[in-house]
Design a protein around this motif. Structure first.
Motif, PDB file in Angstrom:
ATOM      1  N   LEU A  85      -0.579  -3.172  -0.505  1.00 17.80           N
ATOM      2  CA  LEU A  85       0.811  -3.272  -0.726  1.00 17.80           C
ATOM      3  C   LEU A  85       1.056  -4.807  -1.044  1.00 17.80           C
ATOM      4  CD1 LEU A  85       3.335  -1.568  -1.075  1.00 17.80           C
ATOM      5  CD2 LEU A  85       3.797  -1.642   1.324  1.00 17.80           C
ATOM      6  N   ILE A  86       0.727  -5.427   0.147  1.00 16.62           N
ATOM      7  CA  ILE A  86       0.950  -6.893  -0.012  1.00 16.62           C
ATOM      8  C   ILE A  86       0.239  -7.451  -1.528  1.00 16.62           C
ATOM      9  CG2 ILE A  86       0.344  -9.387   0.809  1.00 16.62           C
ATOM     10  CD1 ILE A  86       0.674  -7.752   3.705  1.00 16.62           C
ATOM     11  N   GLY A  87      -1.028  -6.925  -1.786  1.00 19.70           N
ATOM     12  CA  GLY A  87      -1.545  -7.537  -2.989  1.00 19.70           C
ATOM     13  C   GLY A  87      -0.928  -7.162  -4.201  1.00 19.70           C
ATOM     14  N   TYR A  88      -0.308  -5.780  -4.236  1.00 23.12           N
ATOM     15  CA  TYR A  88       0.472  -5.511  -5.340  1.00 23.12           C
ATOM     16  C   TYR A  88       1.621  -6.160  -5.445  1.00 23.12           C
ATOM     17  CZ  TYR A  88       3.186  -2.046  -8.221  1.00 23.12           C
ATOM     18  OH  TYR A  88       3.700  -1.343  -8.969  1.00 23.12           O
ATOM     19  N   ALA A  89       2.274  -6.555  -4.380  1.00 24.09           N
ATOM     20  CA  ALA A  89       3.684  -7.475  -4.469  1.00 24.09           C
ATOM     21  C   ALA A  89       3.078  -8.627  -4.889  1.00 24.09           C
ATOM     22  CB  ALA A  89       4.447  -7.525  -2.918  1.00 24.09           C
ATOM     23  N   LEU A  90       2.335  -9.194  -4.482  1.00 28.17           N
ATOM     24  CA  LEU A  90       1.982 -10.535  -5.021  1.00 28.17           C
ATOM     25  C   LEU A  90       1.430 -10.797  -6.220  1.00 28.17           C
ATOM     26  CD1 LEU A  90       0.516 -12.032  -1.381  1.00 28.17           C
ATOM     27  CD2 LEU A  90       2.867 -12.385  -2.738  1.00 28.17           C
ATOM     28  N   GLY A  91       0.667  -9.690  -6.831  1.00 23.65           N
ATOM     29  CA  GLY A  91       0.248  -9.647  -8.172  1.00 23.65           C
ATOM     30  C   GLY A  91      -1.087 -10.732  -8.583  1.00 23.65           C
ATOM     31  N   GLU A 102       2.016   6.335  -3.086  1.00 19.50           N
ATOM     32  CA  GLU A 102       0.925   7.186  -3.192  1.00 19.50           C
ATOM     33  C   GLU A 102      -0.397   6.651  -2.916  1.00 19.50           C
ATOM     34  OE1 GLU A 102       0.201  11.071  -5.656  1.00 19.50           O
ATOM     35  OE2 GLU A 102      -0.575   9.251  -6.817  1.00 19.50           O
ATOM     36  N   ALA A 103      -0.831   5.512  -3.365  1.00 23.93           N
ATOM     37  CA  ALA A 103      -2.050   4.818  -3.277  1.00 23.93           C
ATOM     38  C   ALA A 103      -2.215   4.190  -1.859  1.00 23.93           C
ATOM     39  CB  ALA A 103      -2.215   3.811  -4.213  1.00 23.93           C
ATOM     40  N   VAL A 104      -1.201   3.495  -1.339  1.00 24.50           N
ATOM     41  CA  VAL A 104      -1.289   3.044  -0.080  1.00 24.50           C
ATOM     42  C   VAL A 104      -1.558   4.051   1.104  1.00 24.50           C
ATOM     43  CG1 VAL A 104      -0.631   0.636  -0.786  1.00 24.50           C
ATOM     44  CG2 VAL A 104       0.953   2.339   0.176  1.00 24.50           C
ATOM     45  N   SER A 105      -0.795   5.237   0.738  1.00 21.43           N
ATOM     46  CA  SER A 105      -0.537   6.314   1.866  1.00 21.43           C
ATOM     47  C   SER A 105      -2.229   7.046   1.977  1.00 21.43           C
ATOM     48  CB  SER A 105       0.324   7.529   1.190  1.00 21.43           C
ATOM     49  OG  SER A 105       1.697   6.852   1.353  1.00 21.43           O
TER      50      SER A 105
END
Length: 185
Positions: A52-58, A130-133
């Motif tokens: 989730l952090i990685g997704y947010a930081l891109g 869905e992915a992080v869950s």
């Protein structure tokens, strides 16, 4: 990504946490519900949080993490493994620690690769919730089960199990480092 792809990814990402959980269980006197759930929550939580952090930081942050992720994992795993070896050598009695500091270090060490996966998610058509869950639930299940499996064997041979668990963590950390440095495939 399909749900099957996410489950396979979740299983793959959970393997480091599974191995560490087995080592945790090896050094425990007992593995009741609490002793299984705590590592499961730590590892599952971090394996869900990091993507989730990685997704947010891109992609901006990915090159920095990828440059040092192997060193971070190596240092943390060697420190934890070394501590287990020290405890075994001193023949300390009692359970493996579920203290905040130790669990935090292990959770970070086993979930750094999930941060890079999260960066990748930023460029794919992925439902991030869905992915992080899925990743978190897979890791929780494998970690809780790993504690139980490790404890089944470790409660019978606690001191040698601490040596084994410590050595495994040091070997895992070294393997991660050597793979990222290109020394081993």
């Amino acid at each position: 990504m399909s749900i099957l792809d996410l489950i396979i990814l979740g299983i793959g990402l959970s393997m480091d946490a599974f191995a560490v959980s087995i080592c945790k269980g090896l050094a425990m006197n007992r593995s009741g519900l609490k002793e299984c759930v705590i590592p499961g929550l730590w590892f599952g939580g971090f394996q869900a949080l990091m993507p989730l952090i990685g997704y947010a930081l891109g992609s901006t942050f990915s090159r920095y993490v990828q440059a040092v992720d192997h060193w971070i994992a190596f240092i943390l795993l060697v420190l934890i493994g070394g501590n287990m070896l020290r405890e075994a050598r001193q023949n300390e009695e009692g359970d493996a620690s579920l203290r905040f500091g130790e669990m935090f270090m292990m959770a970070v060490a086993t979930s750094i690769d999930a941060l890079a996966v999260g960066v990748t998610f930023a460029f794919l058509d992925v439902n991030i919730i869905e992915a992080v869950s899925v990743i978190g639930v897979c890791t929780f299940c494998f970690s809780a089960g790993g504690v139980r499996i490790g404890n089944f064997f470790g409660s019978r041979w606690q001191r040698p199990a601490k040596y084994t668990g410590g050595a495994i963590l040091i070997i895992m950390g070294t393997r991660i480092l050597l793979e990222h440095l290109g020394i081993i495939p």
